[in-house]
Design an enzyme around this catalytic site. Structure first.
Site, short mmCIF file in Angstrom:
data_model
loop_
_atom_site.label_atom_id
_atom_site.label_comp_id
_atom_site.label_asym_id
_atom_site.label_seq_id
_atom_site.Cartn_x
_atom_site.Cartn_y
_atom_site.Cartn_z
N GLU A 1 16.30 6.87 -6.21
CA GLU A 1 16.34 6.29 -4.87
C GLU A 1 17.56 6.81 -4.11
OE1 GLU A 1 14.14 3.88 -3.84
OE2 GLU A 1 13.11 3.80 -5.78
N GLU B 1 0.35 -5.11 -16.81
CA GLU B 1 0.56 -3.99 -17.72
C GLU B 1 1.50 -2.95 -17.12
OE1 GLU B 1 -0.87 -3.45 -21.21
OE2 GLU B 1 1.08 -2.63 -20.73
N LYS C 1 13.46 -5.02 -16.94
CA LYS C 1 12.35 -4.70 -17.84
C LYS C 1 12.56 -5.35 -19.21
CE LYS C 1 10.91 -0.50 -15.52
NZ LYS C 1 11.22 0.93 -15.31
N GLY D 1 12.75 13.00 -5.42
CA GLY D 1 12.10 11.72 -5.21
C GLY D 1 12.07 10.85 -6.47
N LYS E 1 7.83 -5.87 -11.63
CA LYS E 1 8.47 -6.50 -12.79
C LYS E 1 9.13 -7.83 -12.47
CE LYS E 1 11.95 -2.87 -12.22
NZ LYS E 1 11.14 -2.16 -11.21
N ASP F 1 17.62 -2.10 -13.44
CA ASP F 1 16.18 -1.91 -13.67
C ASP F 1 15.84 -2.12 -15.15
OD1 ASP F 1 13.42 -0.68 -12.91
OD2 ASP F 1 14.12 0.59 -14.55
N VAL G 1 6.14 -2.26 -17.34
CA VAL G 1 6.98 -1.48 -18.25
C VAL G 1 6.16 -0.30 -18.78
CG1 VAL G 1 8.32 -1.51 -20.39
CG2 VAL G 1 8.30 -3.53 -18.93
N THR H 1 4.01 -4.97 -3.74
CA THR H 1 5.01 -4.88 -2.67
C THR H 1 6.33 -4.35 -3.22
OG1 THR H 1 5.79 -7.13 -3.06
CG2 THR H 1 4.02 -6.87 -1.46
N PHE I 1 0.86 -1.19 0.00
CA PHE I 1 0.00 0.00 0.00
C PHE I 1 0.89 1.24 0.00
CE2 PHE I 1 -3.65 2.47 2.05
CZ PHE I 1 -4.47 2.37 0.93
#
Lengths: 342, 342
Positions: free
Chosen positions: B212, B152, B227, B209, B128, B223, B155, B99, B11
């Protein structure tokens, strides 16, 4: 597997490519969707017509037409008197409408689509006229007859924009769009970036078969205006007509204008814009400087469309190097949708 | 109309945006698809968990979490011991898996998806990991249980690429792809084009922001590699893993490199490429000069993907200014697909 009886009205470049791919790749795709395709009729303006309920051999039809002969020798039954007569009589599940278009009136394609839907056929077309001039009444008619009226090939060939909006963007409202949708002007302006004069670029495009002998529909923005209306009607629920589009062509554009745009980090392109305004959509066509890096700034005849949406921000679609293969694929993808809906 | 019981696992930003839009726009979209949505459970790592079979009030859940409190006061039944316990017990039709991910292992998301599918839930994820590490076994499991596993948002956020390929490109084989899919590196390189040094651009992105605190997963191309695997697996039927990707990051890129690219009429971007090679797909990630005008040459953090296909030439998709709204929309569009499939 269920037969899918296909009638081709018009047998120019797109229809011929479709017919040539049907025995191999396209047939495989349709069979995977549960349909055994069969061309039960072809009607042409200059090469006669043929109807065979058991199915025409695409290779024989192509050979005849390429040899400059007519299809009449393959025809079974009384002679076909007209396109309307063909639509009324051909034993088909779906009419594929690919006749030459008068984009100022949207005819005769609009009448063909109406007649076929009234007869209870599904309709697939790559003709922008029916979508730009009569999308809403034709969709209403199709819904009443529980038939599909599909037209993916009308804008950006087979790039899935109408089908994407219909199937993959649930609940989305499109607020505006902008696009470079006329390949002739994009090609000409691209050649001018490489140093050609406007008239040289046009002559080259005509020699390459990209521009028509009478290129005015492209150069004056009429083709882009018709496509803008097709998008506004089918994607935004509008009922606008090409005569309502504010339209400027590329006639006045000089090599100097193109160089100035390039020097400013942009490309000159004929851009069509649509924006919701109350209950209607306002559409404008005209040359614009597109900043390099924008989805619309592709080189040469690349086509692009950016949709501004309420829930998904901006989505861009780009078609690189579209040609007759891509338009034939649009017809195929719509036929798959017909097969799946049955 | 049929109830659609939704369990949210995780959440954070996306889950909260989804929950905040569900009572208004998103609820309207789901009801139009025949589903009356109800959040029957939310499980979080730091704010407790709540299960209510009659449905949680999204506004109350959001207020509690924003106030730094836990959801436990809203929970009915025995305490939730773990994420696995939540998945086993929540009375739901679909698990929305959101999560935090360890992209080096694809966990714990992959285990969550497997557990939920085994229990007979549909699964929607924006994670992903499961797609990059276990797409094929998870799809096989989903098919066996006649459930959907949709992703969906993995990516380009909600830009419909997986759904477009699945629904709108029948019969197409994707031969290769190339994309700018990591927004942090695109943003940093875009700022460097405007004169920032690499370290300034990174600090700014962290302050905003966008990057990271530990930006290594983005900067080193991890990353983008994950993907790339997600695309290869889900669009090209491969079974590649991120450890098999040839990977170079943007660590060595200097302001001078960026200026040299600009002077050459291009933009430096971290590009991921995939190409079919026999029965597998080779994936490479690395900085490249992208010519201005290419779909991948968008400014700043724009994301783009070009698919090279057999029957439709090249199709480009561009997402402009993606953020959490776009990822939340991905979840919505997948839930609509679940609603329509039931």
């Amino acid at each position: 597997m269920r037969p899918l009886r296909i009638a081709l009205l018009g047998f120019g470049n797109v229809g011929r490519r479709f017919a040539s791919l049907l025995p191999a790749d396209y047939g495989r795709v349709l069979r995977a969707a549960g349909a055994r395709p069969r061309i039960t009729g072809i009607s042409t303006a200059r090469h006669g017509s043929a109807i065979q309920s058991r199915g025409l051999d695409p290779a024989r039809c192509l050979a005849l037409v390429r040899a400059g002969r007519t299809l009449d020798a393959l025809h079974h039954g009384p002679p076909v008197a007209s396109a309307a007569d063909f639509i009324r009589r051909v034993p088909a599940d779906v009419l594929v409408e690919l006749t030459p278009l008068d984009p100022r009136r949207g005819e005769p394609a609009t009448s063909h689509v109406r007649l076929a839907l009234r007869r209870g056929l599904h309709v697939v077309t790559a003709n922008k006229g029916p979508v730009a001039f009569a999308w809403r009444p034709l969709q209403t008619l199709a819904a009443r007859r529980r038939r599909l009226f599909l037209h993916e090939g009308v804008v950006m060939d087979g790039t899935p924009l109408f089908n994407m909006a219909r199937r993959c963007l649930p609940g989305i409202t499109i607020r505006s769009f902008r696009g470079t949708l006329n390949s002739t002007t994009s090609h000409i302006l691209g050649r001018m970036e490489q140093g050609r004069s406007a008239s040289e670029a046009l002559r080259e495009a005509q020699a390459a078969g990209i521009a028509e002998a009478d290129p005015s529909l492209d150069l004056e923005g009429w083709d882009a205006a018709v496509k803008g209306c097709a998008l506004a009607n089918a994607l935004m629920g509008a009922s606008v007509r090409p005569s309502q589009v504010r339209r400027r062509g590329i006639g006045g554009i000089t090599a100097r204008d193109v160089r100035a745009a390039t020097a400013a980090g942009s490309r000159l392109r004929l851009v069509v814009r649509g924006r919701r305004s109350g209950r209607t959509v306002r559409i404008a066509v005209g040359p614009e400087r597109v900043p390099l890096g924008d989805p619309l700034s592709g080189p040469g005849a690349d086509a692009a469309l950016v949709l501004e949406t309420d829930l998904m921000g901006e989505i861009g679609l780009v078609e690189r190097g579209g040609d007759v293969d891509q338009t034939a694929y649009a017809v195929l993808s719509d036929l798959v949708a017909v097969a799946e809906a049955r």
